[in-house]
Structures are given as structure tokens and as C-alpha cells.
Motif scaffolding. Sequence first.
Motif, PDB file in Angstrom:
ATOM      1  N   PHE A  20      49.458   1.393   0.164  1.00  0.00           N
ATOM      2  CA  PHE A  20      48.985   2.656   0.108  1.00  0.00           C
ATOM      3  C   PHE A  20      48.209   3.304  -0.359  1.00  0.00           C
ATOM      4  N   ALA A  21      48.124   2.292  -1.808  1.00  0.00           N
ATOM      5  CA  ALA A  21      46.758   2.957  -2.452  1.00  0.00           C
ATOM      6  C   ALA A  21      45.352   2.242  -2.297  1.00  0.00           C
ATOM      7  N   LEU A  23      44.356   3.178   0.487  1.00  0.00           N
ATOM      8  CA  LEU A  23      44.437   5.070   0.787  1.00  0.00           C
ATOM      9  C   LEU A  23      43.121   5.860   0.394  1.00  0.00           C
ATOM     10  N   ALA A  24      43.014   5.462  -0.978  1.00  0.00           N
ATOM     11  CA  ALA A  24      42.696   5.551  -1.999  1.00  0.00           C
ATOM     12  C   ALA A  24      40.992   5.599  -1.871  1.00  0.00           C
ATOM     13  N   THR A 109      34.738   6.332 -14.539  1.00  0.00           N
ATOM     14  CA  THR A 109      35.644   6.635 -13.462  1.00  0.00           C
ATOM     15  C   THR A 109      37.024   5.499 -13.471  1.00  0.00           C
ATOM     16  N   SER A 112      40.135   2.393 -17.958  1.00  0.00           N
ATOM     17  CA  SER A 112      40.924   1.088 -19.113  1.00  0.00           C
ATOM     18  C   SER A 112      40.020   0.051 -18.105  1.00  0.00           C
ATOM     19  N   GLU A 114      42.371  -2.231 -17.420  1.00  0.00           N
ATOM     20  CA  GLU A 114      43.749  -2.471 -16.338  1.00  0.00           C
ATOM     21  C   GLU A 114      43.374  -1.671 -14.767  1.00  0.00           C
ATOM     22  N   ALA A 115      43.052  -0.188 -15.217  1.00  0.00           N
ATOM     23  CA  ALA A 115      42.193   0.201 -13.806  1.00  0.00           C
ATOM     24  C   ALA A 115      41.189  -0.337 -13.636  1.00  0.00           C
ATOM     25  N   ASN A 118      43.373  -3.588 -11.470  1.00  0.00           N
ATOM     26  CA  ASN A 118      43.910  -2.823 -10.518  1.00  0.00           C
ATOM     27  C   ASN A 118      43.046  -2.424  -8.595  1.00  0.00           C
TER      28      ASN A 118
ATOM     29  N   GLU B  18      34.209   8.776  -7.254  1.00  0.00           N
ATOM     30  CA  GLU B  18      34.999  10.086  -8.295  1.00  0.00           C
ATOM     31  C   GLU B  18      35.622  10.456  -7.132  1.00  0.00           C
ATOM     32  N   ASN B  20      36.958  10.718  -3.443  1.00  0.00           N
ATOM     33  CA  ASN B  20      36.684   9.749  -2.032  1.00  0.00           C
ATOM     34  C   ASN B  20      36.713  11.252  -1.219  1.00  0.00           C
ATOM     35  N   SER B 120      47.366   2.813 -14.904  1.00  0.00           N
ATOM     36  CA  SER B 120      46.846   2.754 -13.116  1.00  0.00           C
ATOM     37  C   SER B 120      46.893   3.184 -12.253  1.00  0.00           C
ATOM     38  N   LYS B 121      48.014   2.057 -11.857  1.00  0.00           N
ATOM     39  CA  LYS B 121      48.754   2.424 -10.891  1.00  0.00           C
ATOM     40  C   LYS B 121      49.320   3.377 -10.347  1.00  0.00           C
ATOM     41  N   THR B 124      45.745   5.619  -9.110  1.00  0.00           N
ATOM     42  CA  THR B 124      45.455   4.947  -8.145  1.00  0.00           C
ATOM     43  C   THR B 124      46.533   5.575  -6.517  1.00  0.00           C
ATOM     44  N   HIS B 125      47.259   5.904  -7.342  1.00  0.00           N
ATOM     45  CA  HIS B 125      48.639   6.366  -6.543  1.00  0.00           C
ATOM     46  C   HIS B 125      47.670   7.656  -6.286  1.00  0.00           C
ATOM     47  N   LYS B 127      44.986   9.350  -6.928  1.00  0.00           N
ATOM     48  CA  LYS B 127      44.034   9.597  -5.806  1.00  0.00           C
ATOM     49  C   LYS B 127      44.351   9.922  -3.952  1.00  0.00           C
ATOM     50  N   ALA B 128      45.486   8.551  -3.536  1.00  0.00           N
ATOM     51  CA  ALA B 128      45.546   7.897  -2.482  1.00  0.00           C
ATOM     52  C   ALA B 128      46.512   8.972  -2.102  1.00  0.00           C
ATOM     53  N   ALA B 129      47.340   9.751  -2.829  1.00  0.00           N
ATOM     54  CA  ALA B 129      47.941  10.643  -2.231  1.00  0.00           C
ATOM     55  C   ALA B 129      47.559  11.745  -1.819  1.00  0.00           C
ATOM     56  N   VAL B 131      43.578  11.816  -0.940  1.00  0.00           N
ATOM     57  CA  VAL B 131      42.872  11.278   0.373  1.00  0.00           C
ATOM     58  C   VAL B 131      44.092  11.262   1.305  1.00  0.00           C
ATOM     59  N   ALA B 132      45.626  10.795   1.504  1.00  0.00           N
ATOM     60  CA  ALA B 132      45.999  10.231   2.912  1.00  0.00           C
ATOM     61  C   ALA B 132      46.455  12.582   3.066  1.00  0.00           C
TER      62      ALA B 132
END
Lengths: 209, 227
Positions: A20-21, A23-24, A109, A112, A114-115, A118, B18, B20, B120-121, B124-125, B127-129, B131-132
Motif C-alpha cells: 500500500f505504501a 501508492l504514495a 521532505t 530522518s 530512517e525515512a 524506508n 512533496e 504527489n 517513517s513507516k 509514508t502510510h 501519504k499513501a492513504a 494519494v489513494a
Amino acid sequence: MVTLPRPKKIAFGLHVPKSFAKLADTKPSMQRLYIGATALVTQTALDAGNPMVDKETRKNSATRTFAKMIVTTGSGVCARSIGEWIGENGIKKGLFKVPECFKDIVKNTYSSTEAQKNELESLGMKIEEIQRKNSSQILESLTKKKYPRAIGAIAGVAMAVVSVFVADMLFIDPITNWMLDKCPRLNKNKNKANENKQQCENKCKGWKA
Amino acid sequence: MIKPRQFFKITAPRFHIENNGKFLTRTSALTFTVSGLGQGLSVLNNKKLPKDDRKYIFCQEMATMGINLVALLTFSNEFGKWGKKLAEKGKILPHKINAEQVKQYMSEAGKKALDSKVQSKISTHIKAASVAATILGQIVALNVFAPIVRNVLAGYADKRSKQKCKNIDGIKHIASPVMPATPIKNEEQVPATMFTSTLHSTRANDMFNSFADNPNKNLQELLDQHK
């Protein structure tokens, strides 16, 4: 009176899969594909079930919409994909350079490390490869991965705008008509209409005589 | 003012990285506007169409473009916000992360206590939500809302044009491109054998109009209808 403690509210949520990630970072070509594929089903169904017109008009408009959706989605996805390919490969082959200030934009943007790691992982880099790199190398490779994608997306949109004039305006109608002529299932209504027209003309000739 | 070179090299890629979701919405709006204008221009340049028809169809194309554009911008914006909210409230969760961790991430104090990988997870999640949900909004706007509005408007316009053919007194007037509208008063009084009479010409026109409206209808049915 004894008051029982209120139970703690448990928060429930729907878990989404790991992919799902991704999709970003959806590309314009994929977005066009999602819209086109759903349009193929929904718009055809809406036209086929339109209560405002008679049965035959419904059939004709639905078949025409179906054919048109295949053609427009195909040309849109192709144009965007070509644009993206040109943009991404242009940087890899040195046609465009990654501007120095873009590193700061990526750093802001994805603040970190880690980001950044990822993000690299979601872009398809192997974990072992990421772990071998230090923080500056990670930022460098993320910039190199992100900038071509961004340029590719912009080139894809530019190609889509061009394709509207080149493909949509010149070829959509002939291709749609060709599809309607070639496909026997879609052509059924047209054949029937032609048959009726011929019958009507013959009848008229008989009357005039 | 931003120079075009700088816009394509830095500003647009920055916007893509920044946000999407907004990038996809705005570029879709741009392509739909250009496509609508292109179709409108092709109608205006079509010499096969009569001048009045050209104007009418051009206005129709512009109206369709307007509906698409307004629906696209409104729906994708609202859906994007809704998707972001769902992810922030923990209604949809990333892989191997629970709702409590998401709640903690959303508070300033709790965010610092979280592991950077989890942080970070979650970001990203979210952002993805967003965009979706934006793409979902675009699908609803372009493939459900806009066609329904278009079909309703087209049906209404079709009904109005058909009503023009009927007189208020109940006397039927036939709108024909070949001859002016002629009222039919007493059909039984006119002999039915002469094709050259006005009534029969009008009957033939009536039949042809019905045929034009329903080209796939069985011819025999049409003939029986206009006997």
C-alpha cells in the motif's frame, strides 16, 4: 454505591498490505490506467442503464463508450509511459543533470535517515544494499532515484497534453469507428440499422414507382 | 516570477515529491482542460456541421469540460482529506503497526518516544492513504458523478427538443428538415392511397423521423405504427 472503572477504549483499524505504501509514489501512467479501467466498467454500465433514453439508444451509446474508453485509455497510458521513460532515461544517460539544490529538497521532505531508507526500500532497492551505505550516500541515492521519477512524471504529463492534440483529436474517432466495424459483437446493432435502412429505401422506391 | 526553465527543473519536481496527490489532481485537471478545449476547437473547425450546430455542440463540449473539471477538483480534494484523516485516526493501519502507535505519532510528545523506523513507516502510510483516496475521488468524479450529470442533462435536452414538435392544442406538428411543420387534423378524411398528398408526405416524414430516432427498431413495427 460501587462504581466500576470504565473499560479502556480499544482502537481498531484495518491493516493494509505492505505494498500500500507504494501508492504514495503513484506515476501518472498508473493513475490514468486506474481511472481508465474503472471508466470501462462504470461508464459503460451507466450508459447501458440510462433510463432517460430508449433501449436501442442505450445499447448504441454503451458500445460506443466501451470502444472509446479502450482507445482513450490506451493512448493516454502509452503517451504517459513514453514521457516517463524519456524523463527517467534522460537523466540516467546524462541528458539532464540533477540540480544541487534538489538534495536539500529531498532532505527536507525525508528528514530522518530512517525515512530515507524506508523510501529507498519502497522504490525497490534491496535492504542489504541500503544497509551498506552511510547517511550521505543514502541521501545521494534517494535524490538520484527521486529526481528522474519527478522529471518522468512531468514529461509524462507533457506527452499526455501533446497526445490530446495528436491522438485524441485525429485518431480517436476513426479508431473507434474501426473497432465498431471490426468487432462483430459491437457491430451487431450497426448491421441491423443498415439492414433496416436498406429495407426502408427499397420500400420507398416501391411507393414511388 | 518563476522562469519556465526553473519551473520544470526545480519547482514542478519539488511539488511532485512533496505532495504527489495534489500533483496528480492538478495535472489531471490540466489534461482534461486541454482535452476539452481541443474537442471544442475540433467541433468549431468541422465544416461538415451547420454553423448553428457547431456553436451548440461547442457549448455542450465546454459544459462537459466544466462539469468534469469542477467534479474532479472538488471530489479529489475532499477524498484526499478524508483518506489522510482515516490514516491519522488509525482507521487504516500500516503493516505491523497498531492504532496506539499511530495515535502516539500524532501527538507531539509521543512522536519523540517512537522508533524512527516506525515514524517513517507511519508518515509514508499517511501519504499513501492521501494519494489513494485522491485517486479514488478522481474515479468517483470522472466515472460516476460526471456521467450521471451528463446523462440527466442530455435526457432533459432530448425531451425538450421532442416536446417542441407538439402543439399545445394537441394537434401534432411534424418537425422535419425537409418540409415545414404541417398539422394533421382529420387523418380519416384523407384517402390513404395517394403518396403525393401532403398528409402522406407528412406521414412518410413522421415515419422517417421515428426511424431516425430509433434506427434499430424493426421496420415492420414502424410501418404498423404509422399505418
